[in-house]
Design a protein around this motif. Structure first.
Motif, PDB file in Angstrom:
ATOM      1  N   ARG A 143       0.836  -1.205   0.000  1.00 58.30           N
ATOM      2  CA  ARG A 143       0.000   0.000   0.000  1.00 58.30           C
ATOM      3  C   ARG A 143       0.867   1.251   0.000  1.00 58.30           C
ATOM      4  NH1 ARG A 143      -2.846  -1.476   3.873  1.00 58.30           N
ATOM      5  NH2 ARG A 143      -1.866  -0.333   5.577  1.00 58.30           N
ATOM      6  N   LEU A 144       1.910   1.238   0.805  1.00 53.09           N
ATOM      7  CA  LEU A 144       2.801   2.405   0.892  1.00 53.09           C
ATOM      8  C   LEU A 144       3.509   2.696  -0.423  1.00 53.09           C
ATOM      9  CD1 LEU A 144       4.524   1.863   4.373  1.00 53.09           C
ATOM     10  CD2 LEU A 144       3.174   3.862   3.716  1.00 53.09           C
ATOM     11  N   PHE A 145       3.875   1.645  -1.141  1.00 53.40           N
ATOM     12  CA  PHE A 145       4.732   1.828  -2.310  1.00 53.40           C
ATOM     13  C   PHE A 145       4.040   1.450  -3.624  1.00 53.40           C
ATOM     14  CE2 PHE A 145       7.523   1.128   1.385  1.00 53.40           C
ATOM     15  CZ  PHE A 145       8.105   2.385   1.422  1.00 53.40           C
ATOM     16  N   ASP A 146       2.709   1.398  -3.573  1.00 50.16           N
ATOM     17  CA  ASP A 146       1.909   1.195  -4.792  1.00 50.16           C
ATOM     18  C   ASP A 146       2.336  -0.039  -5.578  1.00 50.16           C
ATOM     19  OD1 ASP A 146       0.305   3.519  -4.387  1.00 50.16           O
ATOM     20  OD2 ASP A 146       1.948   4.759  -5.145  1.00 50.16           O
ATOM     21  N   ILE A 147       2.503  -1.152  -4.863  1.00 50.43           N
ATOM     22  CA  ILE A 147       2.841  -2.425  -5.502  1.00 50.43           C
ATOM     23  C   ILE A 147       1.549  -3.222  -5.681  1.00 50.43           C
ATOM     24  CG2 ILE A 147       4.116  -4.588  -5.251  1.00 50.43           C
ATOM     25  CD1 ILE A 147       6.013  -2.997  -3.319  1.00 50.43           C
ATOM     26  N   PRO A 148       1.197  -3.615  -6.878  1.00 51.79           N
ATOM     27  CA  PRO A 148      -0.016  -4.420  -7.074  1.00 51.79           C
ATOM     28  C   PRO A 148       0.074  -5.757  -6.331  1.00 51.79           C
ATOM     29  CG  PRO A 148       0.779  -3.536  -9.167  1.00 51.79           C
ATOM     30  CD  PRO A 148       1.867  -3.305  -8.159  1.00 51.79           C
ATOM     31  N   TRP A 149      -1.038  -6.154  -5.709  1.00 51.91           N
ATOM     32  CA  TRP A 149      -1.044  -7.418  -4.956  1.00 51.91           C
ATOM     33  C   TRP A 149      -0.624  -8.596  -5.835  1.00 51.91           C
ATOM     34  CZ3 TRP A 149      -4.006 -11.687  -6.201  1.00 51.91           C
ATOM     35  CH2 TRP A 149      -3.915 -12.760  -5.299  1.00 51.91           C
ATOM     36  N   GLU A 150      -1.046  -8.597  -7.095  1.00 46.28           N
ATOM     37  CA  GLU A 150      -0.749  -9.728  -7.962  1.00 46.28           C
ATOM     38  C   GLU A 150       0.739  -9.869  -8.257  1.00 46.28           C
ATOM     39  OE1 GLU A 150      -2.588  -6.428 -10.600  1.00 46.28           O
ATOM     40  OE2 GLU A 150      -2.897  -7.271  -8.594  1.00 46.28           O
ATOM     41  N   ASP A 151       1.537  -8.871  -7.861  1.00 46.98           N
ATOM     42  CA  ASP A 151       2.982  -8.922  -8.065  1.00 46.98           C
ATOM     43  C   ASP A 151       3.741  -9.296  -6.796  1.00 46.98           C
ATOM     44  OD1 ASP A 151       2.739  -8.254 -10.764  1.00 46.98           O
ATOM     45  OD2 ASP A 151       2.760  -6.114 -10.343  1.00 46.98           O
ATOM     46  N   THR A 152       3.045  -9.818  -5.796  1.00 41.91           N
ATOM     47  CA  THR A 152       3.699 -10.248  -4.555  1.00 41.91           C
ATOM     48  C   THR A 152       4.074 -11.722  -4.625  1.00 41.91           C
ATOM     49  OG1 THR A 152       1.553 -10.703  -3.495  1.00 41.91           O
ATOM     50  CG2 THR A 152       2.524  -8.524  -3.146  1.00 41.91           C
ATOM     51  N   VAL A 153       5.283 -12.012  -4.158  1.00 40.64           N
ATOM     52  CA  VAL A 153       5.802 -13.379  -4.118  1.00 40.64           C
ATOM     53  C   VAL A 153       6.402 -13.603  -2.733  1.00 40.64           C
ATOM     54  CG1 VAL A 153       7.448 -15.017  -5.124  1.00 40.64           C
ATOM     55  CG2 VAL A 153       6.403 -13.249  -6.570  1.00 40.64           C
ATOM     56  N   VAL A 154       6.157 -14.767  -2.132  1.00 38.52           N
ATOM     57  CA  VAL A 154       6.747 -15.055  -0.819  1.00 38.52           C
ATOM     58  C   VAL A 154       7.492 -16.384  -0.853  1.00 38.52           C
ATOM     59  CG1 VAL A 154       5.061 -13.703   0.483  1.00 38.52           C
ATOM     60  CG2 VAL A 154       4.604 -16.125   0.049  1.00 38.52           C
ATOM     61  N   PHE A 155       8.588 -16.424  -0.075  1.00 36.79           N
ATOM     62  CA  PHE A 155       9.350 -17.651   0.166  1.00 36.79           C
ATOM     63  C   PHE A 155       9.329 -17.894   1.670  1.00 36.79           C
ATOM     64  CE2 PHE A 155      10.834 -16.827  -4.014  1.00 36.79           C
ATOM     65  CZ  PHE A 155      11.566 -17.900  -4.489  1.00 36.79           C
ATOM     66  N   GLY A 156       9.006 -19.118   2.105  1.00 32.93           N
ATOM     67  CA  GLY A 156       8.986 -19.385   3.539  1.00 32.93           C
ATOM     68  C   GLY A 156       9.020 -20.855   3.860  1.00 32.93           C
ATOM     69  N   ASP A 157       9.056 -21.151   5.172  1.00 35.14           N
ATOM     70  CA  ASP A 157       9.170 -22.554   5.579  1.00 35.14           C
ATOM     71  C   ASP A 157       8.408 -22.919   6.847  1.00 35.14           C
ATOM     72  OD1 ASP A 157      11.598 -23.029   7.981  1.00 35.14           O
ATOM     73  OD2 ASP A 157      11.237 -21.050   7.139  1.00 35.14           O
TER      74      ASP A 157
END
Length: 269
Positions: free
Chosen positions: A205-219
């Motif tokens: 929201r702060l940096f105007d990044i579209p949600w569809e462009d989010t990627v996560v790596f986790g475990d």
């Protein structure tokens, strides 16, 4: 390729308490940024506990303490702290029911070395070494602790449920599965309403990044919220069953080129 914002968990994903961060992961993140994408650390560790081997990675920004602290380009933008009164109460309740409090803040971590020992967690001394002058004892600071969250260490005979019945008024609870050498006996207490997904949502929201462009790596299970939220989810090969179930792709573990191969699979490097 559209610009992506990639959010990496720390422990078990891009670093190891004893071995640090593999060169392949550092090189992969650098390549990701060189290709015009953003790379964010998104960790359960508080900001005080981000050590040199994570600082050397050129992250665009950091979300720490499960969404409680946000910074970009080295500038702190947000920091949710519990009041000193609740922090003190939390220590009293945890100790009453046989748990060991490790109090995590953006500037300091607080625990008593005679209580939180290598017998409790094999990596306790490593944490103290990594913190340096960012470690402070609880004893003597009971009334002035500035914390974002707590890692409560379970011990034999403790009554975790009784402690959580009191503290759940103030915190959301993260329980870890199995007997992981890093988090197996830890219950995380995060401020009500905060988690990694909340941190990611604030950043985009702060940096105007579209949600569809989010990627996560986790475990691990403190990644569940961000795996339920993000558009694209990559689980490490060592990930918990719940994380693997939510993943769009399962890569190998970090020491077998998991970060590099996961980013290549997504065609980001």
């Amino acid at each position: 390729m559209r610009k992506k914002a990639v959010f990496f968990d720390a422990d078990g994903t891009i670093c190891d308490m004893k071995k640090g961060t593999p060169d392949s992961a550092i090189e992969a993140v650098r390549a990701l940024i060189d290709n015009g994408h953003e790379a964010w650390l998104c960790t359960g560790r508080s900001r005080a506990f981000v050590p040199w081997y994570l600082e050397q990675i050129p992250f665009t920004g950091m979300i720490t303490a499960c969404g409680s602290t946000i910074e970009k380009d080295g500038k702190r933008l947000f920091n949710k702290e519990m009041t000193p009164e609740i922090a003190k109460l939390s220590v009293e309740v945890l100790r009453k029911y046989g748990l060991i409090p490790v109090m995590e803040g953006a500037d300091y971590m607080y625990y008593d070395k005679d209580e939180y020992t290598d017998e409790v967690n094999w990596y306790a001394s490593l944490i103290t070494e990594a913190l340096g002058d960012k470690w402070r004892p609880i004893r003597g600071n009971e009334d002035c602790m500035q914390i974002n969250k707590i890692s409560a260490k379970m011990t034999a005979g403790c009554d975790a449920e009784a402690a959580l019945a009191v503290l759940s008024e103030y915190y959301d609870i993260i329980r870890h599965e199995g007997s992981s050498s890093f988090v197996g006996n830890t219950i995380e207490l995060v401020p009500k309403g905060f988690n990694k997904a909340v941190g990611i949502a604030a950043v985009i929201r702060l940096f105007d990044i579209p949600w569809e462009d989010t990627v996560v790596f986790g475990d691990s299970n403190n990644d569940l919220a961000m795996f339920e939220y993000a558009a694209t989810k990559v689980a490490m090969g060592n990930a918990s069953p719940k994380i693997q179930e939510l993943a769009d792709h399962v890569t190998s573990d970090m020491f077998h080129y998991g970060i590099r191969d996961g980013l290549r699979y997504l065609k980001l490097i």
